[in-house]
Design a protein around this motif. Structure first.
Motif, PDB file in Angstrom:
ATOM      1  N   GLU A   1      26.089  46.539  51.981  1.00  0.00           N
ATOM      2  CA  GLU A   1      24.868  47.343  51.936  1.00  0.00           C
ATOM      3  C   GLU A   1      23.656  46.471  51.657  1.00  0.00           C
ATOM      4  O   GLU A   1      22.562  46.704  52.195  1.00  0.00           O
ATOM      5  CB  GLU A   1      24.993  48.423  50.861  1.00  0.00           C
ATOM      6  N   ALA A   2      23.837  45.433  50.840  1.00  0.00           N
ATOM      7  CA  ALA A   2      22.727  44.513  50.558  1.00  0.00           C
ATOM      8  C   ALA A   2      22.235  43.856  51.832  1.00  0.00           C
ATOM      9  O   ALA A   2      21.032  43.580  51.988  1.00  0.00           O
ATOM     10  CB  ALA A   2      23.172  43.455  49.542  1.00  0.00           C
ATOM     11  N   ASN A   3      23.156  43.607  52.765  1.00  0.00           N
ATOM     12  CA  ASN A   3      22.769  42.972  54.028  1.00  0.00           C
ATOM     13  C   ASN A   3      21.816  43.843  54.845  1.00  0.00           C
ATOM     14  O   ASN A   3      20.997  43.331  55.603  1.00  0.00           O
ATOM     15  CB  ASN A   3      24.005  42.644  54.864  1.00  0.00           C
TER      16      ASN A   3
ATOM     17  N   LEU B   1      23.672  53.744  47.725  1.00  0.00           N
ATOM     18  CA  LEU B   1      25.073  54.117  47.528  1.00  0.00           C
ATOM     19  C   LEU B   1      25.236  55.312  46.587  1.00  0.00           C
ATOM     20  O   LEU B   1      26.359  55.753  46.334  1.00  0.00           O
ATOM     21  CB  LEU B   1      25.863  52.925  46.988  1.00  0.00           C
ATOM     22  N   VAL B   2      24.114  55.818  46.056  1.00  0.00           N
ATOM     23  CA  VAL B   2      24.105  56.962  45.141  1.00  0.00           C
ATOM     24  C   VAL B   2      24.971  56.674  43.903  1.00  0.00           C
ATOM     25  O   VAL B   2      25.852  57.447  43.525  1.00  0.00           O
ATOM     26  CB  VAL B   2      24.569  58.262  45.840  1.00  0.00           C
ATOM     27  N   VAL B   3      24.722  55.527  43.289  1.00  0.00           N
ATOM     28  CA  VAL B   3      25.382  55.160  42.040  1.00  0.00           C
ATOM     29  C   VAL B   3      24.325  54.653  41.074  1.00  0.00           C
ATOM     30  O   VAL B   3      23.196  54.338  41.472  1.00  0.00           O
ATOM     31  CB  VAL B   3      26.459  54.076  42.247  1.00  0.00           C
TER      32      VAL B   3
ATOM     33  N   PHE C   1      38.808  46.680  46.420  1.00  0.00           N
ATOM     34  CA  PHE C   1      38.220  45.822  47.445  1.00  0.00           C
ATOM     35  C   PHE C   1      36.988  46.478  48.061  1.00  0.00           C
ATOM     36  O   PHE C   1      35.923  45.862  48.175  1.00  0.00           O
ATOM     37  CB  PHE C   1      39.245  45.520  48.542  1.00  0.00           C
ATOM     38  N   ALA C   2      37.134  47.730  48.455  1.00  0.00           N
ATOM     39  CA  ALA C   2      36.094  48.395  49.230  1.00  0.00           C
ATOM     40  C   ALA C   2      34.813  48.610  48.438  1.00  0.00           C
ATOM     41  O   ALA C   2      33.711  48.504  48.990  1.00  0.00           O
ATOM     42  CB  ALA C   2      36.612  49.734  49.750  1.00  0.00           C
ATOM     43  N   GLY C   3      34.930  48.907  47.124  1.00  0.00           N
ATOM     44  CA  GLY C   3      33.740  49.156  46.308  1.00  0.00           C
ATOM     45  C   GLY C   3      32.810  47.952  46.256  1.00  0.00           C
ATOM     46  O   GLY C   3      31.643  48.030  46.690  1.00  0.00           O
ATOM     47  N   PRO C   4      33.281  46.813  45.751  1.00  0.00           N
ATOM     48  CA  PRO C   4      32.413  45.624  45.723  1.00  0.00           C
ATOM     49  C   PRO C   4      31.982  45.177  47.116  1.00  0.00           C
ATOM     50  O   PRO C   4      30.822  44.786  47.320  1.00  0.00           O
ATOM     51  CB  PRO C   4      33.303  44.571  45.052  1.00  0.00           C
ATOM     52  N   ALA C   5      32.904  45.211  48.095  1.00  0.00           N
ATOM     53  CA  ALA C   5      32.556  44.776  49.444  1.00  0.00           C
ATOM     54  C   ALA C   5      31.424  45.619  50.013  1.00  0.00           C
ATOM     55  O   ALA C   5      30.523  45.107  50.697  1.00  0.00           O
ATOM     56  CB  ALA C   5      33.793  44.851  50.343  1.00  0.00           C
ATOM     57  N   GLU C   6      31.447  46.913  49.735  1.00  0.00           N
ATOM     58  CA  GLU C   6      30.406  47.800  50.253  1.00  0.00           C
ATOM     59  C   GLU C   6      29.049  47.486  49.623  1.00  0.00           C
ATOM     60  O   GLU C   6      28.004  47.610  50.273  1.00  0.00           O
ATOM     61  CB  GLU C   6      30.776  49.259  49.998  1.00  0.00           C
ATOM     62  N   VAL C   7      29.051  47.086  48.348  1.00  0.00           N
ATOM     63  CA  VAL C   7      27.791  46.699  47.702  1.00  0.00           C
ATOM     64  C   VAL C   7      27.165  45.519  48.442  1.00  0.00           C
ATOM     65  O   VAL C   7      25.973  45.527  48.776  1.00  0.00           O
ATOM     66  CB  VAL C   7      28.026  46.332  46.219  1.00  0.00           C
ATOM     67  N   PHE C   8      27.965  44.490  48.708  1.00  0.00           N
ATOM     68  CA  PHE C   8      27.433  43.309  49.393  1.00  0.00           C
ATOM     69  C   PHE C   8      27.063  43.623  50.842  1.00  0.00           C
ATOM     70  O   PHE C   8      26.051  43.133  51.353  1.00  0.00           O
ATOM     71  CB  PHE C   8      28.450  42.175  49.335  1.00  0.00           C
TER      72      PHE C   8
END
Length: 324
Positions: free
Chosen positions: A30-32, A189-191, A21-28
């Motif tokens: 962070e996009a904000n 996110l350093v990925v 959950f946290a991985g994809p949620a953090e991507v979105f």
């Protein structure tokens, strides 16, 4: 007119992995911070909070039946699948959410939820490399791609294990907002925006197991014990005490590959182990039976889509340096 926000609903359940959950949620999320407009909701079947595999309780925003529609629906994964069956209520909830969404995806073993809901039938999909064979066995109508980091089939998406959910979310972000924002988020996110190779670099190149009573058992034991030895089909047939033609037929029937292919896969696994232990590419090539670093390189590119030098740089002890 102000563009509407992109709504994302993530279906969660007891036993889910937090990072799914946290991985994809953090991507979105962070996009904000860089101009995106994503609204993320945690959804469970009954609207109750869920307990993750690590014991952390997470608050849930909505029950599936009350969630309305989303632009994107993602289903988290966890070790509860495929260890146990997907409940009818969870499969039904995933199906209903999907019908009200523009696109649907799964993270890791969330693919088993989509499969149980019938959402992957006749489609290409992937899941964690440890469970890809089980997904294909349980749902033969799915074209499982065990080496993929993520797979898109029309408006349905699936990703490999755990952190691959981040890769999938970045790909979805790129579809929505373009490569520049996706690249900016990846850097923040350093990925990697897109990592090299597939899941095979994290697993052993696997083959089906054969029964102890199989005529191939002795051959397999000999090759595994000493992959670097010379193994022509005739030599292997002599070990099994059958004709070369009969041996080739047995390999196809029981393992789905030629004798030569089996030897190559076994040598590849040995070479990966040697590189993991810190041996050089040349040493790994010689000790595993490939002979030369160039032959090993061709095998790595064929099976893993990355050269052995890059694999060694990621996984050997020498690659891990502590800065003081």
């Amino acid at each position: 007119m102000t563009p509407s926000p992109h709504t994302v609903g993530i279906l969660v359940f007891d036993g889910m992995k937090l990072l799914d959950f946290a991985g994809p949620a953090e991507v979105f999320a962070e996009a904000n911070t860089f101009g995106g407009d994503y609204r993320i909701s945690m959804v469970s079947i009954d609207g109750r909070d869920v307990r993750t595999s690590m014991g952390l309780t997470l608050p849930v925003d909505l029950a599936a039946s009350d969630a309305g529609s989303f632009d994107t629906v993602l289903v988290a994964g966890g070790e509860v699948f495929p260890a146990g069956p997907v409940s009818d209520s969870l499969a039904s909830g995933a199906f209903d959410l999907s019908q009200r969404a523009t696109r649907t995806g799964s993270i890791c073993t969330g693919a088993f939820v989509l499969a149980a809901a019938g959402l992957l039938e006749g489609k290409r999909a992937t899941t964690h490399w440890q469970h890809a064979a089980e997904l294909a066995l349980r749902y033969p109508g799915i074209r499982v791609e065990p080496d993929a980091i993520f797979v898109k089939d029309d408006s349905t998406y699936s990703s490999a294990g755990v952190t691959a959910g981040i890769d999938l979310a970045l790909a979805l972000l790129e579809e929505d907002e373009g490569v520049e924002l996706a690249r900016t988020v990846a850097r923040s996110l350093v990925v990697y925006l897109q990592r090299d190779g597939g899941q095979s670099q994290f697993s052993g190149a696997t083959v089906e197991q054969v029964p102890r009573a199989s005529l191939l058992r002795t051959v397999i034991d000999v090759v595994r014990a000493d992959p670097a030895a010379e193994y022509s089909t005739s030599v292997l047939a002599g070990i099994a005490r059958v004709s070369p033609r009969h041996l080739s037929r047995l390999f196809q029937e029981e393992l789905g590959m030629t004798p030569g292919k089996y030897v190559e896969v076994t040598r590849l696994n040995r070479a990966k182990q040697l590189l993991d232990d810190g041996r050089s590419v040349t040493e790994a090539a010689e000790a595993s039976g490939f002979g030369s670093s160039e032959t090993l390189r061709r095998a790595f590119l064929l099976h893993l889509a990355i050269p052995p030098s890059k694999y060694r740089g990621r996984f050997s002890p020498a690659a891990v340096k502590v800065r003081r």
